[in-house]
Design a protein around this motif. Structure first.
Motif, mmCIF file in Angstrom:
data_model
loop_
_atom_site.group_PDB
_atom_site.id
_atom_site.type_symbol
_atom_site.label_atom_id
_atom_site.label_comp_id
_atom_site.label_asym_id
_atom_site.label_seq_id
_atom_site.Cartn_x
_atom_site.Cartn_y
_atom_site.Cartn_z
ATOM 1 N N ASN A 1 -18.870 -25.405 -11.554
ATOM 2 C CA ASN A 1 -18.423 -26.242 -10.445
ATOM 3 C C ASN A 1 -17.920 -25.314 -9.342
ATOM 4 O O ASN A 1 -16.897 -24.657 -9.510
ATOM 5 C CB ASN A 1 -17.323 -27.191 -10.914
ATOM 6 N N LEU A 2 -18.656 -25.238 -8.232
ATOM 7 C CA LEU A 2 -18.337 -24.297 -7.165
ATOM 8 C C LEU A 2 -17.558 -24.962 -6.047
ATOM 9 O O LEU A 2 -17.818 -26.106 -5.689
ATOM 10 C CB LEU A 2 -19.624 -23.710 -6.572
ATOM 11 N N GLY A 3 -16.610 -24.213 -5.483
ATOM 12 C CA GLY A 3 -15.888 -24.668 -4.309
ATOM 13 C C GLY A 3 -16.673 -24.323 -3.051
ATOM 14 O O GLY A 3 -17.655 -23.574 -3.089
ATOM 15 N N VAL A 4 -16.253 -24.850 -1.921
ATOM 16 C CA VAL A 4 -16.905 -24.547 -0.643
ATOM 17 C C VAL A 4 -16.830 -23.046 -0.377
ATOM 18 O O VAL A 4 -15.754 -22.454 -0.449
ATOM 19 C CB VAL A 4 -16.235 -25.328 0.510
ATOM 20 N N GLY A 5 -17.964 -22.432 -0.128
ATOM 21 C CA GLY A 5 -18.020 -21.005 0.176
ATOM 22 C C GLY A 5 -17.842 -20.085 -1.020
ATOM 23 O O GLY A 5 -17.803 -18.875 -0.855
ATOM 24 N N GLU A 6 -17.745 -20.629 -2.222
ATOM 25 C CA GLU A 6 -17.536 -19.797 -3.411
ATOM 26 C C GLU A 6 -18.857 -19.205 -3.888
ATOM 27 O O GLU A 6 -19.868 -19.884 -3.949
ATOM 28 C CB GLU A 6 -16.928 -20.635 -4.529
ATOM 29 N N ALA A 7 -18.828 -17.940 -4.238
ATOM 30 C CA ALA A 7 -19.993 -17.252 -4.771
ATOM 31 C C ALA A 7 -19.766 -16.935 -6.242
ATOM 32 O O ALA A 7 -18.626 -16.838 -6.697
ATOM 33 C CB ALA A 7 -20.255 -15.964 -4.000
ATOM 34 N N VAL A 8 -20.856 -16.785 -6.983
ATOM 35 C CA VAL A 8 -20.793 -16.432 -8.401
ATOM 36 C C VAL A 8 -21.806 -15.324 -8.674
ATOM 37 O O VAL A 8 -22.739 -15.108 -7.901
ATOM 38 C CB VAL A 8 -21.091 -17.654 -9.311
ATOM 39 N N PHE A 9 -21.602 -14.624 -9.783
ATOM 40 C CA PHE A 9 -22.589 -13.660 -10.250
ATOM 41 C C PHE A 9 -23.574 -14.399 -11.137
ATOM 42 O O PHE A 9 -23.176 -15.183 -12.003
ATOM 43 C CB PHE A 9 -21.926 -12.540 -11.064
ATOM 44 N N LEU A 10 -24.866 -14.150 -10.941
ATOM 45 C CA LEU A 10 -25.919 -14.786 -11.733
ATOM 46 C C LEU A 10 -26.801 -13.721 -12.367
ATOM 47 O O LEU A 10 -27.303 -12.832 -11.677
ATOM 48 C CB LEU A 10 -26.784 -15.689 -10.845
ATOM 49 N N SER A 11 -26.960 -13.819 -13.673
ATOM 50 C CA SER A 11 -27.928 -13.007 -14.396
ATOM 51 C C SER A 11 -29.036 -13.963 -14.808
ATOM 52 O O SER A 11 -28.811 -14.897 -15.574
ATOM 53 C CB SER A 11 -27.292 -12.366 -15.626
ATOM 54 N N SER A 12 -30.240 -13.750 -14.263
ATOM 55 C CA SER A 12 -31.350 -14.668 -14.519
ATOM 56 C C SER A 12 -32.579 -13.882 -14.958
ATOM 57 O O SER A 12 -33.196 -13.191 -14.146
ATOM 58 C CB SER A 12 -31.670 -15.469 -13.259
#
Length: 79
Positions: free
Chosen positions: A55-66
């Motif tokens: 669940n992301l907030g406005v402007g929040e970034a996450v690290f993704l390993s895909s």
């Protein structure tokens, strides 16, 4: 790893609300600014879906390993 976030200023569940299309084996790492640590990694599999959908907030970034790579496309109308 990639750093990703929604292109529009909107909060919500990464797949349900923000339109990210996950691939099996995706792992999302989300930082908890208040506690200054990372939340438990969230994983996606085609058999079971998300372990817990991020669940992301406005402007929040996450690290993704895909392992499968991909793109995050959004369609929306400004009214």
């Amino acid at each position: 790893f990639n750093i990703i976030s929604s292109k529009v200023p909107q909060a919500g569940l990464i797949q349900t609300d923000l339109g990210y299309t996950p691939t099996s084996g995706d792992i999302v790492y989300q930082f908890n600014a208040a506690a200054q640590n990372y939340l438990a990694a969230r994983t996606y599999s085609t058999k079971g879906g998300w372990s817990t959908q991020p669940n992301l907030g406005v402007g929040e970034a996450v690290f993704l390993s895909s392992p499968g790579g991909g793109s995050w496309n959004r369609n929306f109308t400004v009214q």
